[in-house]
Enzyme design. Structure first.
Site, short mmCIF file in Angstrom:
data_model
loop_
_atom_site.label_atom_id
_atom_site.label_comp_id
_atom_site.label_asym_id
_atom_site.label_seq_id
_atom_site.Cartn_x
_atom_site.Cartn_y
_atom_site.Cartn_z
N ARG A 164 -41.16 -23.11 -0.32
CA ARG A 164 -40.57 -24.39 0.11
C ARG A 164 -39.52 -24.87 -0.89
O ARG A 164 -39.40 -26.07 -1.17
CB ARG A 164 -41.62 -25.49 0.29
CG ARG A 164 -42.60 -25.29 1.37
CD ARG A 164 -41.97 -25.10 2.74
NE ARG A 164 -42.99 -24.57 3.61
CZ ARG A 164 -43.27 -23.27 3.71
NH1 ARG A 164 -42.54 -22.38 3.07
NH2 ARG A 164 -44.24 -22.85 4.49
N SER A 240 -45.59 -31.32 7.65
CA SER A 240 -46.49 -31.47 6.50
C SER A 240 -45.89 -32.47 5.52
O SER A 240 -44.73 -32.30 5.12
CB SER A 240 -46.67 -30.13 5.78
OG SER A 240 -47.19 -29.18 6.67
N GLU A 338 -43.30 -33.11 0.62
CA GLU A 338 -42.38 -32.06 1.11
C GLU A 338 -41.07 -32.65 1.64
O GLU A 338 -40.00 -32.12 1.36
CB GLU A 338 -43.06 -31.24 2.20
CG GLU A 338 -42.19 -30.10 2.68
CD GLU A 338 -42.78 -29.31 3.83
OE1 GLU A 338 -43.86 -28.72 3.65
OE2 GLU A 338 -42.16 -29.30 4.90
C1 LIG Z 1 -43.44 -31.49 13.69
C2 LIG Z 1 -42.82 -30.80 12.49
C3 LIG Z 1 -43.26 -29.54 12.10
C4 LIG Z 1 -42.68 -28.89 11.00
N1 LIG Z 1 -43.12 -27.65 10.65
C5 LIG Z 1 -42.58 -27.00 9.59
C6 LIG Z 1 -43.03 -25.69 9.22
O1 LIG Z 1 -43.90 -25.11 9.84
N2 LIG Z 1 -42.46 -25.10 8.14
C7 LIG Z 1 -41.46 -25.71 7.42
O2 LIG Z 1 -40.98 -25.11 6.46
N3 LIG Z 1 -41.00 -26.93 7.78
C8 LIG Z 1 -41.53 -27.60 8.83
N4 LIG Z 1 -41.10 -28.85 9.16
C9 LIG Z 1 -40.05 -29.50 8.37
C10 LIG Z 1 -38.64 -29.35 8.94
O3 LIG Z 1 -38.66 -29.11 10.32
C11 LIG Z 1 -37.85 -28.23 8.27
O4 LIG Z 1 -37.79 -28.44 6.88
C12 LIG Z 1 -36.42 -28.14 8.82
O5 LIG Z 1 -35.78 -27.00 8.30
C13 LIG Z 1 -35.59 -29.38 8.53
O6 LIG Z 1 -34.41 -29.24 9.30
P1 LIG Z 1 -33.50 -30.49 9.66
O7 LIG Z 1 -32.25 -29.95 10.27
O8 LIG Z 1 -34.27 -31.46 10.47
O9 LIG Z 1 -33.18 -31.07 8.21
P2 LIG Z 1 -33.09 -32.61 7.77
O10 LIG Z 1 -34.45 -33.22 7.87
O11 LIG Z 1 -31.99 -33.30 8.47
O12 LIG Z 1 -32.71 -32.45 6.23
C14 LIG Z 1 -33.67 -31.99 5.30
C15 LIG Z 1 -32.97 -31.78 3.94
O13 LIG Z 1 -32.04 -30.72 4.06
C16 LIG Z 1 -30.73 -31.17 3.75
N5 LIG Z 1 -29.81 -30.52 4.66
C17 LIG Z 1 -29.93 -30.41 6.01
N6 LIG Z 1 -28.90 -29.70 6.51
C18 LIG Z 1 -28.12 -29.37 5.45
C19 LIG Z 1 -26.90 -28.64 5.31
N7 LIG Z 1 -26.29 -28.11 6.36
N8 LIG Z 1 -26.38 -28.50 4.07
C20 LIG Z 1 -26.97 -29.03 2.99
N9 LIG Z 1 -28.13 -29.74 3.05
C21 LIG Z 1 -28.69 -29.90 4.28
C22 LIG Z 1 -30.74 -32.67 3.93
O14 LIG Z 1 -29.75 -33.28 3.12
C23 LIG Z 1 -32.16 -32.99 3.49
O15 LIG Z 1 -32.19 -33.05 2.09
C24 LIG Z 1 -41.66 -29.52 10.27
C25 LIG Z 1 -41.21 -30.81 10.65
C26 LIG Z 1 -41.80 -31.43 11.75
C27 LIG Z 1 -41.31 -32.79 12.17
#
Ligand SMILES: Cc1cc2nc3c(=O)[nH]c(=O)nc-3n(C[C@H](O)[C@H](O)[C@H](O)COP(=O)(O)OP(=O)(O)OC[C@H]3O[C@@H](n4cnc5c(N)ncnc54)[C@H](O)[C@@H]3O)c2cc1C
Length: 351
Positions: A164, A240, A338
């Site tokens: 992570r 999480s 996380e």
């Molecule tokens: C129901 C649920 C289940 C989940 N299950 C998992 C799982 O099984 N495993 C897991 O690892 N995660 C899980 N997650 C967490 C999440 O989905 C992941 O971390 C996902 O990759 C976040 O993507 P996002 O586009 O929503 O990022 P955001 O939430 O929009 O951003 C997260 C972080 O990444 C940065 N970021 C986003 N895009 C960029 C970019 N293009 N360049 C630079 N920085 C960037 C943002 O600035 C922020 O700091 C879960 C979340 C939910 C709600």
């Protein structure tokens, strides 16, 4: 550049929490990224890149600078030897890409089905689930480097991938614009997680059709509220809330002694042990469904904090800190969040 003022962040996040961004702009091209960085720099404003909003907890006060909402699209695939090399825009939906990979026989991501968010965020915390991590198939990450003022293509070794973790997490230096994957080809997926293997009736380490693995992972996740589903109030979360702590062997032994039962444990290398944060949370007295208020523990998964409706970031953080303190008091293990906290802090300054 056309930025909108005072855009509420809550609807752009899966926790549905967060006040307004002072300004928000869509980043649909690499040129938009350059413009946004330049604009924020000349105004001396902070810049935050938002993807699908599924791994953030945004403050009720909002964000005092420019939010760049990632929207770079496009997926190109080509054969290279035994692999398919897929170049995906950071604004593509992650699970859309996974579904296509499973359909087309691109191996290596079926177990990552159902993770919300965008492609560009997957390297940020090296998303993982059910025995797979995205770093295993990433060939390179293209990003705008605010330190050098130009675009770079970063090989996996430069990305510092860990559990992570990566060089990108909680850093404002890089804005990921594209991710290139190298997928081996074949219809089967390797099953490397005991719970998934049991559900598929295969041996851990064995193979199963990728489409079946995807369906099974989605069913397992749904049962835990870990698939975004408007009809499931337990999916109003950031997934999480705590990372699984990696501890030394004596700490793991102490946890077993205090609990009176051996905790689920995973080898983390170098004699260290990864413990299941959800297990610690439950055994410290925070059962599924815990909490009377608008912020609570998911009724399906002790590791997810949910917004039951109208919760504030302060309420969610207060609950998270209470859980952290309870786990620390019982087991001597300190949980870390996380999600990325935007405009709020994990340890208040007065601590
Ligand atoms: C129901 C649920 C289940 C989940 N299950 C998992 C799982 O099984 N495993 C897991 O690892 N995660 C899980 N997650 C967490 C999440 O989905 C992941 O971390 C996902 O990759 C976040 O993507 P996002 O586009 O929503 O990022 P955001 O939430 O929009 O951003 C997260 C972080 O990444 C940065 N970021 C986003 N895009 C960029 C970019 N293009 N360049 C630079 N920085 C960037 C943002 O600035 C922020 O700091 C879960 C979340 C939910 C709600």
């Amino acid at each position: 550049m056309h930025a909108l003022s005072g855009v509420p962040l809550a609807p752009l996040t899966t926790l549905r929490v967060g006040g307004p961004a002072a300004r928000l702009v869509d980043l649909a091209t690499e040129g938009d990224v350059v413009d946004a960085v330049h604009d924020a720099d000349v105004r001396h404003e902070p810049l935050f890149v938002l993807g699908g909003g599924s791994n953030v907890l945004c403050a009720d006060e909002g964000f005092p600078g420019l939010v760049g909402h990632m929207a770079i699209r496009g997926i190109e695939a080509r054969r290279e030897g035994d692999c398919v090399v897929v170049d995906a825009g950071a604004g593509e939906g992650w699970d859309v890409l996974v579904a296509r990979a499973v359909d087309e026989g691109w191996r290596g991501v079926a177990s990552l089905s159902g993770i919300p968010g965008l492609v560009g965020a997957t390297p940020i915390q090296n998303v993982g689930a059910y025995g797979e991590e995205v770093s295993e198939t990433i060939a390179s990450v293209r990003a705008f480097d605010r330190a050098s003022g130009g675009f770079i293509d970063m090989a996996p070794a430069a990305c510092g991938f860990g559990y992570r973790a990566s060089v990108f997490k909680r850093s404002e230096r890089w804005i990921v614009t594209r991710v290139t994957f190298a997928f081996p080809r074949g219809p089967d997926a390797t099953v490397r997680y005991a719970e998934l293997a049991r559900a598929l009736s295969v041996k851990e380490g064995g193979a199963a059709p990728a489409a079946l693995v995807r369906d099974t992972v989605l069913a397992l996740r749904r049962a835990k509220g870990m698939v975004l589903d408007p009809s499931d109030p337990d999916s109003v979360s950031a997934g999480s809330f705590f990372v699984n702590p990696i501890v030394d062997a004596p700490t793991a032994a102490r946890v077993a002694q205090v609990a009176g039962v051996a905790p689920p444990r995973f080898d983390a290398g170098e004699g260290r042990v990864k413990l299941a944060a959800g297990w610690l949370v439950e055994r410290a007295g925070f059962a599924k469904g815990h909490g009377e208020g608008r912020a609570g523990v998911s009724s399906k998964h002790a590791l997810a904090l949910v917004n039951r409706g109208g919760a504030t970031s302060g309420e969610l953080l207060a609950l998270a800190r209470t859980i952290r303190d309870g786990v620390r008091a019982r087991f001597g293990v300190t949980l870390e969040p996380e999600p990325v906290l935007v405009g709020c802090t994990w340890d208040p300054p007065d601590r």
